[in-house]
Scaffold this motif. Structure first.
Motif, PDB file in Angstrom:
ATOM      1  N   ALA A 108       0.836  -1.210   0.000  1.00  0.00           N
ATOM      2  CA  ALA A 108       0.000   0.000   0.000  1.00  0.00           C
ATOM      3  C   ALA A 108       0.866   1.253   0.000  1.00  0.00           C
ATOM      4  O   ALA A 108       0.466   2.288  -0.529  1.00  0.00           O
ATOM      5  CB  ALA A 108      -0.927  -0.006   1.209  1.00  0.00           C
ATOM      6  N   TYR A 109       2.058   1.152   0.555  1.00  0.00           N
ATOM      7  CA  TYR A 109       2.949   2.309   0.635  1.00  0.00           C
ATOM      8  C   TYR A 109       3.467   2.758  -0.726  1.00  0.00           C
ATOM      9  O   TYR A 109       4.086   3.817  -0.830  1.00  0.00           O
ATOM     10  CB  TYR A 109       4.118   2.025   1.579  1.00  0.00           C
ATOM     11  CG  TYR A 109       3.698   1.645   2.976  1.00  0.00           C
ATOM     12  CD1 TYR A 109       2.793   2.423   3.691  1.00  0.00           C
ATOM     13  CD2 TYR A 109       4.191   0.508   3.578  1.00  0.00           C
ATOM     14  CE1 TYR A 109       2.407   2.080   4.977  1.00  0.00           C
ATOM     15  CE2 TYR A 109       3.811   0.156   4.866  1.00  0.00           C
ATOM     16  CZ  TYR A 109       2.919   0.943   5.554  1.00  0.00           C
ATOM     17  OH  TYR A 109       2.540   0.600   6.823  1.00  0.00           O
ATOM     18  N   ASP A 110       3.220   1.973  -1.765  1.00  0.00           N
ATOM     19  CA  ASP A 110       3.656   2.318  -3.113  1.00  0.00           C
ATOM     20  C   ASP A 110       2.652   3.197  -3.853  1.00  0.00           C
ATOM     21  O   ASP A 110       2.885   3.559  -5.008  1.00  0.00           O
ATOM     22  CB  ASP A 110       3.917   1.044  -3.931  1.00  0.00           C
ATOM     23  CG  ASP A 110       5.060   0.227  -3.375  1.00  0.00           C
ATOM     24  OD1 ASP A 110       6.100   0.822  -3.020  1.00  0.00           O
ATOM     25  OD2 ASP A 110       4.917  -1.003  -3.265  1.00  0.00           O
ATOM     26  N   PHE A 111       1.547   3.549  -3.202  1.00  0.00           N
ATOM     27  CA  PHE A 111       0.478   4.284  -3.868  1.00  0.00           C
ATOM     28  C   PHE A 111       0.325   5.703  -3.332  1.00  0.00           C
ATOM     29  O   PHE A 111       0.735   6.014  -2.215  1.00  0.00           O
ATOM     30  CB  PHE A 111      -0.862   3.542  -3.697  1.00  0.00           C
ATOM     31  CG  PHE A 111      -0.867   2.205  -4.362  1.00  0.00           C
ATOM     32  CD1 PHE A 111      -1.155   2.088  -5.713  1.00  0.00           C
ATOM     33  CD2 PHE A 111      -0.553   1.060  -3.644  1.00  0.00           C
ATOM     34  CE1 PHE A 111      -1.142   0.850  -6.333  1.00  0.00           C
ATOM     35  CE2 PHE A 111      -0.535  -0.183  -4.255  1.00  0.00           C
ATOM     36  CZ  PHE A 111      -0.836  -0.291  -5.605  1.00  0.00           C
ATOM     37  N   THR A 112      -0.285   6.527  -4.147  1.00  0.00           N
ATOM     38  CA  THR A 112      -0.688   7.870  -3.750  1.00  0.00           C
ATOM     39  C   THR A 112      -2.174   8.008  -4.057  1.00  0.00           C
ATOM     40  O   THR A 112      -2.737   7.251  -4.855  1.00  0.00           O
ATOM     41  CB  THR A 112       0.083   8.970  -4.508  1.00  0.00           C
ATOM     42  OG1 THR A 112      -0.179   8.830  -5.900  1.00  0.00           O
ATOM     43  CG2 THR A 112       1.580   8.893  -4.247  1.00  0.00           C
ATOM     44  N   LEU A 113      -2.790   8.969  -3.412  1.00  0.00           N
ATOM     45  CA  LEU A 113      -4.192   9.294  -3.656  1.00  0.00           C
ATOM     46  C   LEU A 113      -4.300  10.796  -3.880  1.00  0.00           C
ATOM     47  O   LEU A 113      -3.579  11.565  -3.232  1.00  0.00           O
ATOM     48  CB  LEU A 113      -5.050   8.924  -2.437  1.00  0.00           C
ATOM     49  CG  LEU A 113      -5.151   7.451  -2.064  1.00  0.00           C
ATOM     50  CD1 LEU A 113      -5.781   7.296  -0.682  1.00  0.00           C
ATOM     51  CD2 LEU A 113      -5.965   6.708  -3.107  1.00  0.00           C
ATOM     52  N   PRO A 114      -5.208  11.220  -4.759  1.00  0.00           N
ATOM     53  CA  PRO A 114      -5.444  12.661  -4.867  1.00  0.00           C
ATOM     54  C   PRO A 114      -6.168  13.107  -3.600  1.00  0.00           C
ATOM     55  O   PRO A 114      -7.077  12.430  -3.132  1.00  0.00           O
ATOM     56  CB  PRO A 114      -6.355  12.772  -6.096  1.00  0.00           C
ATOM     57  CG  PRO A 114      -7.049  11.447  -6.178  1.00  0.00           C
ATOM     58  CD  PRO A 114      -6.075  10.434  -5.638  1.00  0.00           C
ATOM     59  N   SER A 115      -5.731  14.204  -3.013  1.00  0.00           N
ATOM     60  CA  SER A 115      -6.364  14.627  -1.757  1.00  0.00           C
ATOM     61  C   SER A 115      -7.524  15.589  -2.025  1.00  0.00           C
ATOM     62  O   SER A 115      -7.598  16.219  -3.078  1.00  0.00           O
ATOM     63  CB  SER A 115      -5.348  15.272  -0.818  1.00  0.00           C
ATOM     64  OG  SER A 115      -4.960  16.523  -1.297  1.00  0.00           O
ATOM     65  N   LEU A 116      -8.389  15.676  -1.070  1.00  0.00           N
ATOM     66  CA  LEU A 116      -9.587  16.508  -1.171  1.00  0.00           C
ATOM     67  C   LEU A 116      -9.229  17.981  -1.361  1.00  0.00           C
ATOM     68  O   LEU A 116      -9.957  18.723  -2.001  1.00  0.00           O
ATOM     69  CB  LEU A 116     -10.443  16.314   0.084  1.00  0.00           C
ATOM     70  CG  LEU A 116     -11.902  16.711   0.030  1.00  0.00           C
ATOM     71  CD1 LEU A 116     -12.647  15.967  -1.070  1.00  0.00           C
ATOM     72  CD2 LEU A 116     -12.568  16.436   1.368  1.00  0.00           C
ATOM     73  N   ASP A 117      -8.063  18.375  -0.841  1.00  0.00           N
ATOM     74  CA  ASP A 117      -7.656  19.781  -0.951  1.00  0.00           C
ATOM     75  C   ASP A 117      -6.861  20.083  -2.218  1.00  0.00           C
ATOM     76  O   ASP A 117      -6.309  21.162  -2.376  1.00  0.00           O
ATOM     77  CB  ASP A 117      -6.878  20.212   0.286  1.00  0.00           C
ATOM     78  CG  ASP A 117      -5.548  19.479   0.446  1.00  0.00           C
ATOM     79  OD1 ASP A 117      -5.120  18.733  -0.473  1.00  0.00           O
ATOM     80  OD2 ASP A 117      -4.926  19.642   1.510  1.00  0.00           O
ATOM     81  N   GLY A 118      -6.781  19.112  -3.128  1.00  0.00           N
ATOM     82  CA  GLY A 118      -6.088  19.330  -4.393  1.00  0.00           C
ATOM     83  C   GLY A 118      -4.658  18.840  -4.426  1.00  0.00           C
ATOM     84  O   GLY A 118      -4.026  18.836  -5.480  1.00  0.00           O
ATOM     85  N   GLY A 119      -4.129  18.417  -3.311  1.00  0.00           N
ATOM     86  CA  GLY A 119      -2.767  17.903  -3.256  1.00  0.00           C
ATOM     87  C   GLY A 119      -2.738  16.397  -3.464  1.00  0.00           C
ATOM     88  O   GLY A 119      -3.587  15.832  -4.156  1.00  0.00           O
ATOM     89  N   THR A 120      -1.776  15.765  -2.826  1.00  0.00           N
ATOM     90  CA  THR A 120      -1.594  14.321  -2.938  1.00  0.00           C
ATOM     91  C   THR A 120      -1.391  13.727  -1.552  1.00  0.00           C
ATOM     92  O   THR A 120      -0.705  14.322  -0.714  1.00  0.00           O
ATOM     93  CB  THR A 120      -0.350  14.001  -3.806  1.00  0.00           C
ATOM     94  OG1 THR A 120      -0.546  14.568  -5.103  1.00  0.00           O
ATOM     95  CG2 THR A 120      -0.135  12.508  -3.955  1.00  0.00           C
TER      96      THR A 120
END
Length: 161
Positions: A4-16
């Motif tokens: 799971a540590y290999d992934f990113t998610l788009p954040s609600l505030d526009g970041g990552t």
């Protein structure tokens, strides 16, 4: 081996949201929706976050409109709803797909790790990632964040070194 540590998610505030920054810590990932019968689970998730975050647990909400169009809001509307109604302070991803052709890579990985039954079938499926970055457990929508079963799993993940 992918974790799971290999992934990113788009954040609600526009970041990552970089899951790699959480390496070695347990994570509870929950696909959420603002207009669902399970929406009050935000209260229990916030309680878990408040209680266990000092022990390293991170909770990440992933809003999705994939089930019954129950998350139609914009990022601003979702953030406002969660803060105003449930005082949510844990990280929230941007509204994303958790099933179908445009499924987030993290949720594809979760489906691979947990098998067919682990794929979210509705809002508020919960996925516990252990300190090793692997899927440790998952819970269906009916499993309350305050349930004994969930607390035991979280405490095991926190204590696992």
């Amino acid at each position: 081996m992918t974790t799971a540590y290999d992934f990113t998610l788009p954040s609600l505030d526009g970041g990552t949201i970089d899951l790699g920054a959480l390496r070695g810590k347990p994570i509870l990932i929950v696909n959420t929706a603002s207009k669902c019968g399970f929406t009050p689970q935000f209260e229990g998730l916030q309680a878990l976050w408040s209680f266990y975050r000092g022990n390293g647990l991170t909770i990440i909400g992933v809003p999705s409109n994939d089930f019954g169009n129950q998350e139609p809001g914009t990022s601003t509307e979702i953030a406002t709803f969660c803060a105003r109604n449930y005082s949510v302070t844990f990280p929230m991803a941007a509204r994303s797909h958790v099933r179908g052709a445009d499924t987030l890579p993290l949720f594809r990985w979760i489906a691979q790790q947990g098998g067919l039954m682990a794929r979210p079938r509705w809002n508020f499926y919960k996925y516990l990632i252990g300190r090793d970055g692997r899927l440790a457990n998952w819970f269906v929508s009916l499993t309350s964040p305050e349930s004994h079963r969930m607390r035991v799993a979280i405490e095991r993940a926190i204590l696992d070194t």
